[in-house]
Write a protein that holds these residues in place. Structure first.
Motif, PDB file in Angstrom:
ATOM      1  N   LEU B 203       5.831   2.605   7.057  1.00 38.76           N
ATOM      2  CA  LEU B 203       5.284   1.947   5.866  1.00 38.76           C
ATOM      3  C   LEU B 203       3.781   2.178   5.763  1.00 38.76           C
ATOM      4  O   LEU B 203       3.231   2.390   4.694  1.00 38.76           O
ATOM      5  CB  LEU B 203       5.555   0.450   5.920  1.00 38.76           C
ATOM      6  CG  LEU B 203       7.002   0.016   5.728  1.00 38.76           C
ATOM      7  CD1 LEU B 203       7.108  -1.494   5.839  1.00 38.76           C
ATOM      8  CD2 LEU B 203       7.514   0.474   4.381  1.00 38.76           C
ATOM      9  N   ILE B 208       3.352   2.986   1.870  1.00 40.65           N
ATOM     10  CA  ILE B 208       4.261   2.088   1.146  1.00 40.65           C
ATOM     11  C   ILE B 208       3.749   0.649   1.250  1.00 40.65           C
ATOM     12  O   ILE B 208       3.846  -0.133   0.315  1.00 40.65           O
ATOM     13  CB  ILE B 208       5.701   2.179   1.717  1.00 40.65           C
ATOM     14  CG1 ILE B 208       6.200   3.628   1.618  1.00 40.65           C
ATOM     15  CG2 ILE B 208       6.644   1.252   0.975  1.00 40.65           C
ATOM     16  CD1 ILE B 208       7.572   3.845   2.196  1.00 40.65           C
ATOM     17  N   ARG B 210       0.777  -0.290   1.170  1.00 42.79           N
ATOM     18  CA  ARG B 210      -0.252  -0.509   0.149  1.00 42.79           C
ATOM     19  C   ARG B 210       0.398  -0.947  -1.156  1.00 42.79           C
ATOM     20  O   ARG B 210      -0.101  -1.807  -1.864  1.00 42.79           O
ATOM     21  CB  ARG B 210      -1.036   0.789  -0.072  1.00 42.79           C
ATOM     22  CG  ARG B 210      -2.480   0.663   0.300  1.00 42.79           C
ATOM     23  CD  ARG B 210      -3.226   1.947   0.029  1.00 42.79           C
ATOM     24  NE  ARG B 210      -2.536   3.094   0.590  1.00 42.79           N
ATOM     25  CZ  ARG B 210      -2.521   4.302   0.021  1.00 42.79           C
ATOM     26  NH1 ARG B 210      -3.163   4.510  -1.108  1.00 42.79           N
ATOM     27  NH2 ARG B 210      -1.879   5.300   0.585  1.00 42.79           N
ATOM     28  N   LYS B 211       1.535  -0.309  -1.475  1.00 43.09           N
ATOM     29  CA  LYS B 211       2.240  -0.676  -2.703  1.00 43.09           C
ATOM     30  C   LYS B 211       2.823  -2.078  -2.562  1.00 43.09           C
ATOM     31  O   LYS B 211       2.681  -2.915  -3.458  1.00 43.09           O
ATOM     32  CB  LYS B 211       3.351   0.357  -2.986  1.00 43.09           C
ATOM     33  CG  LYS B 211       4.243   0.007  -4.154  1.00 43.09           C
ATOM     34  CD  LYS B 211       3.506   0.030  -5.479  1.00 43.09           C
ATOM     35  CE  LYS B 211       4.240  -0.794  -6.514  1.00 43.09           C
ATOM     36  NZ  LYS B 211       3.618  -0.763  -7.821  1.00 43.09           N
ATOM     37  N   LEU B 212       3.468  -2.339  -1.425  1.00 41.58           N
ATOM     38  CA  LEU B 212       4.102  -3.652  -1.232  1.00 41.58           C
ATOM     39  C   LEU B 212       3.063  -4.771  -1.272  1.00 41.58           C
ATOM     40  O   LEU B 212       3.346  -5.880  -1.701  1.00 41.58           O
ATOM     41  CB  LEU B 212       4.858  -3.683   0.103  1.00 41.58           C
ATOM     42  CG  LEU B 212       6.057  -2.740   0.196  1.00 41.58           C
ATOM     43  CD1 LEU B 212       6.742  -2.889   1.546  1.00 41.58           C
ATOM     44  CD2 LEU B 212       7.043  -2.977  -0.935  1.00 41.58           C
ATOM     45  N   ALA B 213       1.838  -4.430  -0.828  1.00 44.67           N
ATOM     46  CA  ALA B 213       0.793  -5.447  -0.791  1.00 44.67           C
ATOM     47  C   ALA B 213       0.360  -5.867  -2.193  1.00 44.67           C
ATOM     48  O   ALA B 213      -0.296  -6.883  -2.367  1.00 44.67           O
ATOM     49  CB  ALA B 213      -0.403  -4.944   0.007  1.00 44.67           C
ATOM     50  N   THR B 214       0.732  -5.073  -3.207  1.00 41.87           N
ATOM     51  CA  THR B 214       0.375  -5.458  -4.576  1.00 41.87           C
ATOM     52  C   THR B 214       1.554  -6.104  -5.296  1.00 41.87           C
ATOM     53  O   THR B 214       1.597  -6.138  -6.520  1.00 41.87           O
ATOM     54  CB  THR B 214      -0.095  -4.241  -5.395  1.00 41.87           C
ATOM     55  OG1 THR B 214       1.017  -3.346  -5.537  1.00 41.87           O
ATOM     56  CG2 THR B 214      -1.245  -3.530  -4.742  1.00 41.87           C
ATOM     57  N   THR B 215       2.532  -6.560  -4.520  1.00 37.79           N
ATOM     58  CA  THR B 215       3.678  -7.260  -5.107  1.00 37.79           C
ATOM     59  C   THR B 215       3.685  -8.691  -4.571  1.00 37.79           C
ATOM     60  O   THR B 215       2.928  -8.993  -3.646  1.00 37.79           O
ATOM     61  CB  THR B 215       5.002  -6.588  -4.697  1.00 37.79           C
ATOM     62  OG1 THR B 215       5.184  -6.774  -3.294  1.00 37.79           O
ATOM     63  CG2 THR B 215       5.004  -5.104  -5.019  1.00 37.79           C
ATOM     64  N   PRO B 216       4.531  -9.548  -5.117  1.00 39.92           N
ATOM     65  CA  PRO B 216       4.550 -10.938  -4.612  1.00 39.92           C
ATOM     66  C   PRO B 216       5.171 -11.095  -3.223  1.00 39.92           C
ATOM     67  O   PRO B 216       5.326 -12.215  -2.765  1.00 39.92           O
ATOM     68  CB  PRO B 216       5.411 -11.676  -5.649  1.00 39.92           C
ATOM     69  CG  PRO B 216       5.446 -10.794  -6.842  1.00 39.92           C
ATOM     70  CD  PRO B 216       5.339  -9.406  -6.338  1.00 39.92           C
ATOM     71  N   ILE B 217       5.507  -9.988  -2.536  1.00 38.27           N
ATOM     72  CA  ILE B 217       6.073 -10.121  -1.191  1.00 38.27           C
ATOM     73  C   ILE B 217       5.003 -10.681  -0.261  1.00 38.27           C
ATOM     74  O   ILE B 217       3.893 -10.159  -0.214  1.00 38.27           O
ATOM     75  CB  ILE B 217       6.525  -8.756  -0.634  1.00 38.27           C
ATOM     76  CG1 ILE B 217       7.527  -8.106  -1.571  1.00 38.27           C
ATOM     77  CG2 ILE B 217       7.131  -8.915   0.753  1.00 38.27           C
ATOM     78  CD1 ILE B 217       7.942  -6.719  -1.131  1.00 38.27           C
ATOM     79  N   ASP B 368      -2.878  -7.127   4.389  1.00 44.09           N
ATOM     80  CA  ASP B 368      -3.758  -6.404   3.476  1.00 44.09           C
ATOM     81  C   ASP B 368      -4.623  -5.354   4.168  1.00 44.09           C
ATOM     82  O   ASP B 368      -4.432  -4.165   3.971  1.00 44.09           O
ATOM     83  CB  ASP B 368      -4.634  -7.372   2.667  1.00 44.09           C
ATOM     84  CG  ASP B 368      -4.971  -8.634   3.446  1.00 44.09           C
ATOM     85  OD1 ASP B 368      -5.086  -8.547   4.685  1.00 44.09           O
ATOM     86  OD2 ASP B 368      -5.123  -9.692   2.827  1.00 44.09           O
TER      87      ASP B 368
END
Ligand SMILES: Nc1ncnc2c1ncn2[C@@H]1O[C@H](COP(=O)(O)OP(=O)(O)OP(=O)(O)O)[C@@H](O)[C@H]1O
Ligand SMILES: [Mg+2]
Lengths: 312, 371
Positions: B203, B208, B210-217, B368
């Motif tokens: 990840l 990936i 980095r992308k997940l960090a910009t979601t509400p997860i 983050d």
């Protein structure tokens, strides 16, 4: 809550990686509904700035407000209202295009029209293909589709068209125009001047972590680029004096060429009429408008780079 | 923490796992193969029977009686060796690890032992053996036992001491019964640790995260998904191991409420360790190295393949510092010895350990800035 103020406010932002100052005290505002383009050479700090705004990096100092919320304090709220295409986007290898979109829709808890998103980015024919079987450009397009999955108010696109063929690039530009038409704010990072010139309302040029210029593309070129030039090729040497007598400052360029800075289309007409009247031979002519690329090259030229160019 | 997000993550991870055949193999098939291989090697047949090459130089009534006695116990099948050859040479050439040599004058010596000037002198019997062979020990022991019995019979007096075996277990306890819980614990540990390390490295490396960090997860969502995912794998893998060992080796272990509890505690403990080790394994290559550096000592020192009691004292002390030791102990007390008090003790230690590493791991993992 509807946002009436600016979409993004960055105030005196600094970001260090250890001792390396990637972003050096920058401030700017992105108005709601505009396309804001971030231009700068490699390593200038574009992605770092974007990532701080996207809440994935913590600022060393300064404040960043997105839709009125401080990004360090309201990460959870901010991420729900933005959509992000990170630089070099990647997703889960064995998950298909459709499944990836469905996954992100579920994560955001939104009812996304996955088919419409695939149509928008021309991915419908690849809906069943696992991510690791997609070409670079298709991966990029999936990343853009995923960035739009939650119908965000602000869309961050870090080099969205890098690695795309011209058709795909134009298609993405259409998508961006569509977003703008729907009142979305777009924060665009790019290396393509043409892209910024075509799409952006505001362009910020960043070099070594600092903003060196920020304005609309037209204003920037007007302010920083050299004047429009008329180039005359295979022309008689006596033309220099002739053109000078008309009040212009021609610059001999070798190969019997002359470069004449001009202001209006009428200047061209006057010069050509004078040459005609004197019966001088003229091989060809070319009028070059100043462009953003020139401005970019001029403003981001670092001493180190010029030294390298001279050495080469 | 959101059940919707956990379910979404779980879906992606299970699909990825299912589509990655090599991951499937290492998680499910590998432990089962280990059980099959080790079970086949170490499950002793009901009647242990070895070939015993014997060079009978005497060929007398006395030597025949001895050969009969050797064959009687079912332990040995006597294989005659030609009389003319040199026994040592013959053993070498034929790769025999044990060869019994009956001397030419065996009968004479035996008679002399009873009457005459040599009365009371024991009759010598030679054996040639290969000390580098590990299997020879058992054979020599058996040989000694049979000769001792023969001696005792020859003197005609009843034995002074007899041994009666009383097992502490109600049922038979074979090596395979010891081995299966160890493999269950090992399979879960390996799967948790390598999957957490590899997943995180992947990840991170591919961006990936980095992308997940910009979601509400949230971090909690991610950890919860990992744990539920690992639990599902643990249940499937445990079931596979238990079924195979039951059908192939007739291993009947006690399966009660402790088993699922131990699985949960183990998954949390090793997922926590995985998170703690993540900063040392930021690339896929180092992830495997870090996982192995951790897994192998743990596997060999915690009593997975052989009882900890077989190791030197200082290693035993060391073993008691390893979490896998307590998982092994817990599984064995629960599944073999059905000892609730002992199980509770080991589960308690594992649970305390799990809580500590999990909390520490949670704080260590930065969602983050780690991107
Ligand atoms: N994770 C990181 N750790 C340490 N330094 C970093 C990291 N990411 C970026 N940098 C450094 O920070 C500076 C700015 O990098 P950044 O990625 O923001 O540039 P960029 O403008 O996006 O460049 P490009 O056009 O190549 O994408 C560079 O000097 C880079 O080396
Ligand atoms: Mg960048």
């Amino acid at each position: 809550m509807p946002n009436t103020g600016p979409a993004i406010v960055v105030d005196k932002l600094c970001k260090y990686y250890g001792a390396n100052k990637a972003v050096d005290n920058i401030s700017f505002t992105v108005k709601s509904g505009e396309v804001f383009a971030f231009l700068g050479p490699n390593g200038a700090g574009k992605s770092t700035t974007a990532e701080v705004i996207e809440t994935i990096r913590v600022p060393t100092s300064g404040t960043v407000t997105v839709l009125g919320m401080d990004v360090t304090k309201h990460k959870a709220k901010v991420v729900r209202r933005i959509g992000v295409l990170p630089q070099n986007f990647s997703s889960f290898d064995r998950i298909t295009v459709r499944e990836s979109l469905q996954y992100f829709a579920r994560v955001f808890g939104c009812r996304a029209d996955v088919d419409a998103l695939m149509d928008l980015t021309d991915l419908r024919h690849k809906s069943g293909a696992p991510f690791n079987t997609l070409s670079g450009g298709l991966k990029q397009r999936l990343g853009i589709a995923i960035a739009l999955v939650s119908d965000p108010e602000i869309v961050f696109l870090d080099e969205p068209t890098t690695g795309l063929d011209p058709h795909a690039r134009h298609q993405i530009w259409d998508v961006l125009r569509g977003l703008k038409a729907r009142g979305k704010t777009v924060f665009l990072t790019t290396h393509y001047m043409e892209e910024a010139e075509l799409l952006a309302d505001t362009v910020a040029i960043i070099a070594s972590g600092r903003i060196v210029a920020m304005d609309s593309p037209a204003k920037l070129t007007e302010e920083h680029a050299e004047q429009t030039r008329l180039t005359l090729t295979s022309i008689d040497a006596t033309a220099v004096g002739l053109i000078r007598s008309l009040g212009f400052s021609p610059i001999p360029k070798g190969n019997d060429s002359l470069s004449v800075p001009i202001k209006t289309p009428d200047d061209v007409r006057r010069i050509l009429a004078e040459i005609e009247r004197a019966g001088l031979a003229l091989g060809g002519l070319d009028v070059r408008k100043p462009n953003l690329e020139e401005v970019f090259l001029k403003l981001t030229k670092t001493p180190a780079v010029s030294a390298q160019v001279r050495a080469a | 923490m959101s059940p919707r997000i956990i379910a979404a993550n779980l879906g992606v991870r299970l699909k990825s796992f299912y589509r990655e055949r090599s991951a499937m193999f290492f998680t499910f098939a590998f432990p089962v193969i280990l059980v099959l291989v080790f079970g086949t090697i170490f499950t002793k047949p009901e009647h242990l029977n070895f070939d015993l090459p014997v060079q009978d130089n005497s060929r007398s009534e006395a030597s025949s009686r001895l050969l009969e006695a050797l064959a009687a116990g079912d332990a040995f099948t006597v294989k005659p060796v030609p009389v003319a050859v040199d026994a040592t040479q013959y053993a070498k050439e034929h790769k025999l690890n044990l060869l019994l040599v009956i001397p030419k004058n065996f009968e004479v010596l035996q008679k002399q032992r009873v009457v005459g000037p040599h009365a009371g002198v024991p009759v010598p019997l030679d054996y040639v053996y290969d000390p580098s062979s590990t299997a020879v020990e058992t054979k020599i022991q058996l040989l000694h036992a049979i000769v001792a019995a023969a001696n005792q019979k020859a003197t005609g007096s009843p034995p002074a001491i007899t041994l009666n075996a009383v097992s502490i277990l109600s049922e038979r306890y074979r090596f395979i019964e010891f081995f299966v819980p160890g493999i269950i614990a090992m399979a879960i540990m390996t799967s948790c640790l390598s999957s957490v390390l590899n997943m995180n490295a992947e990840l991170l490396q591919k961006g990936i995260l980095r992308k997940l960090a910009t979601t509400p997860i949230t971090r909690a969502d991610w950890l919860a998904s990992s744990i539920v995912y690992q639990l599902i794998l643990a249940v499937v893998s445990t079931a596979a191991i238990l079924l195979v060992s039951y059908f192939v080796f007739d291993v009947r272990l006690h399966i009660g409420i402790w088993l699922p509890l131990i699985l949960v505690v183990e998954v949390v403990a090793f997922t926590g360790i995985g998170m703690l080790l993540t900063p040392f394994a930021r690339e896929a290559e180092s992830a495997s190295a870090v996982a192995n550096a951790f897994l192998f000592p743990m596997m060999f020192l915690s009593g997975t393949f052989f009882p900890v009691e077989m190791m030197p004292a200082f290693l035993q002390t060391f073993a008691k510092l390893l979490p896998l030791y307590y998982v092994n102990e817990a599984l064995r007390s629960a599944m073999i010895f059905v000892d609730d008090a002992a199980t509770l003790r080991s589960v308690g230690v594992t649970a305390a350990f799990a809580a500590v590493v999990f909390v520490a791991g949670t704080f260590r993992t930065r969602w983050d800035e780690s991107t």
